[in-house]
Design a protein around this motif. Structure first.
Motif, mmCIF file in Angstrom:
data_model
loop_
_atom_site.group_PDB
_atom_site.id
_atom_site.type_symbol
_atom_site.label_atom_id
_atom_site.label_comp_id
_atom_site.label_asym_id
_atom_site.label_seq_id
_atom_site.Cartn_x
_atom_site.Cartn_y
_atom_site.Cartn_z
ATOM 1 N N VAL A 156 0.772 -1.090 0.134
ATOM 2 C CA VAL A 156 0.066 0.016 -0.071
ATOM 3 C C VAL A 156 1.003 1.317 0.102
ATOM 4 N N ASP A 157 0.200 2.338 -0.476
ATOM 5 C CA ASP A 157 1.200 3.626 -0.576
ATOM 6 C C ASP A 157 0.847 4.523 0.443
ATOM 7 N N ARG A 158 0.029 4.037 1.451
ATOM 8 C CA ARG A 158 -0.134 4.943 2.750
ATOM 9 C C ARG A 158 -0.786 3.826 3.827
ATOM 10 N N LEU A 159 -0.543 4.356 5.080
ATOM 11 C CA LEU A 159 -1.023 3.725 6.339
ATOM 12 C C LEU A 159 -2.622 3.527 6.275
ATOM 13 N N PRO A 224 9.810 4.654 1.813
ATOM 14 C CA PRO A 224 9.213 5.612 2.574
ATOM 15 C C PRO A 224 7.822 5.881 2.359
ATOM 16 N N GLY A 225 6.719 6.161 3.282
ATOM 17 C CA GLY A 225 5.644 6.247 3.336
ATOM 18 C C GLY A 225 4.620 5.113 2.846
ATOM 19 N N CYS A 226 5.378 4.148 2.179
ATOM 20 C CA CYS A 226 4.703 2.954 2.059
ATOM 21 C C CYS A 226 4.813 1.866 2.926
ATOM 22 N N LYS A 270 -8.625 0.183 -0.357
ATOM 23 C CA LYS A 270 -8.673 -0.115 -1.525
ATOM 24 C C LYS A 270 -8.073 0.608 -2.550
ATOM 25 N N ALA A 271 -8.206 2.235 -2.310
ATOM 26 C CA ALA A 271 -7.492 3.228 -3.229
ATOM 27 C C ALA A 271 -5.965 3.033 -3.116
#
Length: 356
Positions: A156-159, A224-226, A270-271
């Motif tokens: 995922v690209d964010r928490l 980072p961030g992912c 999901k996004a």
């Protein structure tokens, strides 16, 4: 019966259901199935750094644990050959183990052979059946390896931000992100319903989901961030109703169900998904050699534990083949990342080795 135990000690249904997940983890069973209480005990009987019942993440991923064991072994003079498939166990004139033959034709001679493979692979594939007692072979064939587990690895690209505990504005991890997050576990009846669907050949419409985010504690696992999200889900039958197999459509349909459920708890999940890896029971068998996809090499039901694991008269790590020992999850005391079977088997092998 786990349900009775939980009812005796707790009043909160979400708490009871959350505890109940560890009583059915890896088992095609409901919290109402007799014997489920033992599976819960099995998962909380150990300790981690002095904390009873605690679990932990392995820095660098689960493979790092294997590497640590390998490094300890090579430091003591062991030679490790990875990616070398074993074809069969070499037997002497008297039927004793004398090493292993590899698929490339290489023969590795030794006085003892310890197998960390499942009992099914060890005794049904690597040993000629005529060299084993018929009742022993029948017992190994009859071991219940039914598995309800589908593992989904997600990038995922964010928490994830949960409605019950939204993320802070800076997007930094919160305490609950460091834990095992249980979804669709508001009541034991939900778990029982999910089991019942799978028992009839249908993937659970509201699966039990254990969600972990190991990259929160081990940032090196993702950019980072992912983050990487590990989803341990059930119940999914090995064979779908009507004899259908897990084709790409069925796998993606089930994963979509899981993701829809997570979306209800954490809108935007999901996004955030940029990749996913779906491992159904047949995938777990094919890739990792888990019989039936069973993470314990065989069900942890009371008829397959203690003196009966993997078979009566052979729970002490020795096998009908002199010099061949079983040291994996199919041996006593069963599955779990604890190494108990391996340590116990090593003690027995060392004791025997002194008399060779």
């Amino acid at each position: 019966l786990l349900g009775q135990i939980l009812d005796h000690w707790f009043e909160s249904e979400p708490l009871k259901a959350t505890l109940a997940t560890d009583a059915v983890i890896g088992a095609m069973a409901s919290p109402h199935t007799p014997g489920s209480g033992y599976v819960l005990l099995h998962h909380v009987m150990g300790e981690l750094e002095g904390r009873r019942g605690a679990w932990g993440y392995v820095a660098g991923g689960m493979g790092a644990l294997s590497q640590a064991i390998a490094q300890a072994a090579t430091a003591r003079g062991a030679h490790i050959f990875a990616e070398k498939a074993v074809c069969h166990v070499l037997l002497g004139r008297d039927g004793e183990a004398q090493g292993v033959a590899l698929q490339d034709g290489t023969e590795v001679r030794s006085k003892l052979v310890l197998s960390n493979a499942s009992p099914q692979i060890t005794f049904l594939e690597l040993i000629p059946q005529e060299k084993l007692p018929k009742d022993f072979v029948q017992r190994i064939r009859q071991v219940d390896t039914c598995s309800p587990v589908t593992k989904i690895n997600v990038a995922v690209d964010r928490l994830p931000s949960f409605l019950a505990a939204p993320n802070a504005r800076d997007g930094q991890p919160l305490p609950h992100h460091q834990c095992s997050i249980h979804l669709n576990c508001e009541g034991t009846q939900l778990l029982h319903q999910a089991f019942t669907e799978a028992a009839h050949g249908h993937p659970s419409s509201r699966p039990m989901i254990e969600l972990c985010i190991p990259s929160v504690l081990d940032p090196g696992l993702a950019p980072p961030g992912c983050h990487v999200v590990s989803l341990f889900t059930q119940y999914t039958p090995s064979m779908l109703a009507g004899g259908r197999s897990w084709d790409e459509q069925a796998r993606n349909a089930y994963a979509d169900t899981v993701f829809d459920c997570i979306e209800d708890y954490a809108p935007g999940f999901k996004a955030s998904v940029i990749g996913r890896d779906i491992l159904t029971p047949p995938d777990l068998e094919r890739i990792f050699g888990l019989p039936g996809g069973n993470i314990f090499h065989g069900g942890m039901s009371l008829d397959q534990l203690y003196f009966a694991r993997p078979a009566p008269s052979y729970s002490g790590y020795r096998s009908p083949i002199p010099g061949l020992y079983l040291c994996g999850s199919g041996a006593h005391p069963g599955g779990g990342v604890m190494g108990a079977a391996g340590r116990n088997a090593a003690q027995v092998a060392i004791k025997d080795f002194r008399h060779l």
